[in-house]
Design an enzyme around this catalytic site. Structure first.
Site, mmCIF file in Angstrom:
data_model
loop_
_atom_site.group_PDB
_atom_site.id
_atom_site.type_symbol
_atom_site.label_atom_id
_atom_site.label_comp_id
_atom_site.label_asym_id
_atom_site.label_seq_id
_atom_site.Cartn_x
_atom_site.Cartn_y
_atom_site.Cartn_z
ATOM 1 N N ASP A 9 153.600 57.279 -28.961
ATOM 2 C CA ASP A 9 154.690 56.408 -28.522
ATOM 3 C C ASP A 9 155.892 57.335 -28.240
ATOM 4 O O ASP A 9 155.872 58.510 -28.636
ATOM 5 C CB ASP A 9 154.984 55.425 -29.662
ATOM 6 C CG ASP A 9 156.195 54.577 -29.406
ATOM 7 O OD1 ASP A 9 156.260 53.951 -28.334
ATOM 8 O OD2 ASP A 9 157.099 54.541 -30.267
ATOM 9 N N LEU A 10 156.907 56.837 -27.568
ATOM 10 C CA LEU A 10 158.056 57.709 -27.242
ATOM 11 C C LEU A 10 159.239 57.488 -28.190
ATOM 12 O O LEU A 10 159.518 58.320 -29.065
ATOM 13 C CB LEU A 10 158.490 57.467 -25.788
ATOM 14 C CG LEU A 10 159.666 58.302 -25.303
ATOM 15 C CD1 LEU A 10 159.316 59.786 -25.243
ATOM 16 C CD2 LEU A 10 160.139 57.828 -23.922
ATOM 17 N N ASP A 11 159.889 56.340 -28.025
ATOM 18 C CA ASP A 11 161.090 56.065 -28.807
ATOM 19 C C ASP A 11 160.738 55.905 -30.286
ATOM 20 O O ASP A 11 159.938 55.048 -30.640
ATOM 21 C CB ASP A 11 161.751 54.780 -28.273
ATOM 22 C CG ASP A 11 162.942 54.360 -29.112
ATOM 23 O OD1 ASP A 11 163.585 55.226 -29.730
ATOM 24 O OD2 ASP A 11 163.232 53.151 -29.156
ATOM 25 N N THR A 17 165.561 57.557 -29.042
ATOM 26 C CA THR A 17 166.354 56.928 -27.982
ATOM 27 C C THR A 17 166.866 55.554 -28.418
ATOM 28 O O THR A 17 167.707 54.975 -27.719
ATOM 29 C CB THR A 17 165.532 56.804 -26.670
ATOM 30 O OG1 THR A 17 164.176 56.548 -27.012
ATOM 31 C CG2 THR A 17 165.614 58.055 -25.850
ATOM 32 N N LYS A 45 162.957 47.468 -31.341
ATOM 33 C CA LYS A 45 162.103 48.663 -31.280
ATOM 34 C C LYS A 45 160.707 48.345 -30.772
ATOM 35 O O LYS A 45 160.039 47.455 -31.293
ATOM 36 C CB LYS A 45 162.049 49.342 -32.657
ATOM 37 C CG LYS A 45 163.392 49.931 -33.012
ATOM 38 C CD LYS A 45 163.343 50.840 -34.223
ATOM 39 C CE LYS A 45 164.700 51.513 -34.384
ATOM 40 N NZ LYS A 45 164.823 52.203 -35.650
ATOM 41 N N GLY A 46 160.296 49.061 -29.745
ATOM 42 C CA GLY A 46 158.963 48.875 -29.178
ATOM 43 C C GLY A 46 158.847 47.646 -28.285
ATOM 44 O O GLY A 46 157.787 47.358 -27.748
ATOM 45 N N SER A 114 153.998 54.174 -24.039
ATOM 46 C CA SER A 114 155.329 53.668 -24.385
ATOM 47 C C SER A 114 155.665 52.409 -23.591
ATOM 48 O O SER A 114 155.180 52.217 -22.480
ATOM 49 C CB SER A 114 156.358 54.765 -24.071
ATOM 50 O OG SER A 114 157.652 54.236 -23.952
ATOM 51 N N ALA A 115 156.524 51.578 -24.168
ATOM 52 C CA ALA A 115 156.986 50.374 -23.462
ATOM 53 C C ALA A 115 158.087 50.701 -22.454
ATOM 54 O O ALA A 115 158.426 49.882 -21.612
ATOM 55 C CB ALA A 115 157.519 49.361 -24.480
ATOM 56 N N LYS A 145 153.211 45.401 -26.127
ATOM 57 C CA LYS A 145 152.712 45.520 -27.493
ATOM 58 C C LYS A 145 153.183 44.272 -28.254
ATOM 59 O O LYS A 145 154.300 43.830 -28.010
ATOM 60 C CB LYS A 145 153.314 46.776 -28.165
ATOM 61 C CG LYS A 145 152.991 48.091 -27.456
ATOM 62 C CD LYS A 145 153.861 49.225 -28.036
ATOM 63 C CE LYS A 145 153.714 50.500 -27.217
ATOM 64 N NZ LYS A 145 154.628 51.581 -27.627
ATOM 65 N N GLU A 169 152.840 55.780 -33.897
ATOM 66 C CA GLU A 169 153.743 54.666 -33.574
ATOM 67 C C GLU A 169 154.794 54.452 -34.662
ATOM 68 O O GLU A 169 154.508 54.651 -35.840
ATOM 69 C CB GLU A 169 152.927 53.362 -33.481
ATOM 70 C CG GLU A 169 152.726 52.821 -32.097
ATOM 71 C CD GLU A 169 153.987 52.328 -31.393
ATOM 72 O OE1 GLU A 169 155.042 52.191 -32.029
ATOM 73 O OE2 GLU A 169 153.912 52.094 -30.180
ATOM 74 N N ASP A 170 155.989 54.011 -34.239
ATOM 75 C CA ASP A 170 157.044 53.717 -35.221
ATOM 76 C C ASP A 170 157.359 52.225 -35.312
ATOM 77 O O ASP A 170 158.176 51.835 -36.137
ATOM 78 C CB ASP A 170 158.340 54.453 -34.841
ATOM 79 C CG ASP A 170 158.990 53.824 -33.619
ATOM 80 O OD1 ASP A 170 158.274 53.649 -32.601
ATOM 81 O OD2 ASP A 170 160.179 53.499 -33.680
HETATM 82 P P1 B16 Z 1 163.268 50.737 -21.179
HETATM 83 P P2 B16 Z 1 158.774 52.841 -27.059
HETATM 84 C C1 B16 Z 1 160.666 51.128 -26.225
HETATM 85 O O1 B16 Z 1 160.159 52.432 -26.317
HETATM 86 C C2 B16 Z 1 161.910 50.981 -27.087
HETATM 87 O O2 B16 Z 1 161.575 51.134 -28.455
HETATM 88 C C3 B16 Z 1 162.504 49.616 -26.861
HETATM 89 O O3 B16 Z 1 163.671 49.455 -27.644
HETATM 90 C C4 B16 Z 1 162.839 49.461 -25.376
HETATM 91 O O4 B16 Z 1 163.383 48.185 -25.110
HETATM 92 C C5 B16 Z 1 161.561 49.665 -24.566
HETATM 93 O O5 B16 Z 1 161.024 50.956 -24.845
HETATM 94 C C6 B16 Z 1 161.812 49.557 -23.058
HETATM 95 O O6 B16 Z 1 162.606 50.617 -22.656
HETATM 96 O O7 B16 Z 1 164.428 49.810 -21.138
HETATM 97 O O8 B16 Z 1 163.640 52.200 -21.111
HETATM 98 O O9 B16 Z 1 162.193 50.376 -20.186
HETATM 99 O O10 B16 Z 1 159.062 52.795 -28.516
HETATM 100 O O11 B16 Z 1 157.673 51.887 -26.627
HETATM 101 O O12 B16 Z 1 158.567 54.234 -26.557
HETATM 102 MG MG MG Z 2 158.658 53.328 -30.559
#
Ligand code: B16
Ligand code: MG
Length: 218
Positions: A9-11, A17, A45-46, A114-115, A145, A169-170
């Site tokens: 996962d990224l964030d 982030t 988150k996520g 990642s989302a 997710k 994953e977090d």
């Molecule tokens: P964006 P992950 C997610 O990242 C974030 O945790 C979540 O807070 C955010 O809304 C989502 O990405 C979408 O991000 O606005 O940059 O498309 O944890 O899935 O890496």
């Molecule tokens: Mg995450």
């Protein structure tokens, strides 16, 4: 032996982030006339950008036309990108490069799952893009997710069976997504929150090469 694939996962796993997402959502909430707290940001988150805005508007008791909704989505993202613009390698979470290097050395396929629709520019900013054999992000998925779609696409692109994939994953929804995909879920963060993860660690400093080796040869 079956080939093992690793999905990150990224964030919250590679970079934090979440703090920039928080600032951008907080700015929008202020503009709309209400407060948005760090505690409330935990719910984001996520979660996809669209779903985050729906939750934010619920918190502020704000009703939006389709036009307003779309405009605020764009506004939030433009604000978020201003924070991202300033990111560099110093924002990589502890020992992530060590783990990526180790896996690379072992010639293990690596994916991002990642989302975020901003995953690629963020990985470029922190100079980690080259470690990933494939990037599956918010631009590639239709189901968020805990739906396993993002991780199943990553497994397919890595040409690894889902049951032979390991996911870092977090977020609770992310752990559920990995479990739904029948993958090995590894929780990065508070074990009291990520209760459904197969293994739990606070961060990558707690993940030894021996442990990674055991995942590869399982
Ligand atoms: P964006 P992950 C997610 O990242 C974030 O945790 C979540 O807070 C955010 O809304 C989502 O990405 C979408 O991000 O606005 O940059 O498309 O944890 O899935 O890496
Ligand atoms: Mg995450």
């Amino acid at each position: 032996m079956n080939k093992t694939g690793f999905i990150f996962d990224l964030d919250g796993v590679i970079v934090d982030t979440a703090k920039y997402h928080y600032l951008a959502w907080k700015n929008l909430a202020e503009e709309l006339g209400f407060e948005f707290t760090k505690e409330q940001n935990e719910l984001f988150k996520g979660v996809s950008r669209k779903r985050c805005l729906e939750i934010l508007l619920d918190i502020g008791n704000v009703t939006a036309s389709k036009q307003d909704f779309d405009r605020w989505m764009i506004e939030k993202n433009e604000d978020y990108l201003k924070y991202i613009e300033k990111m560099d390698e110093s924002e990589i979470l502890p020992e992530v490069p060590r783990v990526l290097k180790f896996l690379k050395q072992k010639q293990v396929p690596i994916a991002l799952g990642s989302a975020s629709k901003n995953a690629r520019p963020i990985l470029e900013k922190v100079k980690l893009l080259s470690y990933f054999d494939t990037i599956v992000d918010g631009n590639n998925v239709t189901k968020a997710k805990p739906n396993p779609e993002v991780f199943l696409i990553a497994a397919r692109e890595l040409e690894v069976k889902p049951e032979n994939c390991v996911v870092f994953e977090d977020a609770v929804a992310g752990i559920q997504a990995a479990n739904n995909a029948k993958m090995k879920s590894i929780g990065i963060g508070d074990a009291k929150i990520l209760t459904k993860a197969k293994h739990n660690f606070n961060d990558f400093t707690e993940i030894s090469s021996n442990f990674l080796e055991s995942l590869i040869s399982e």
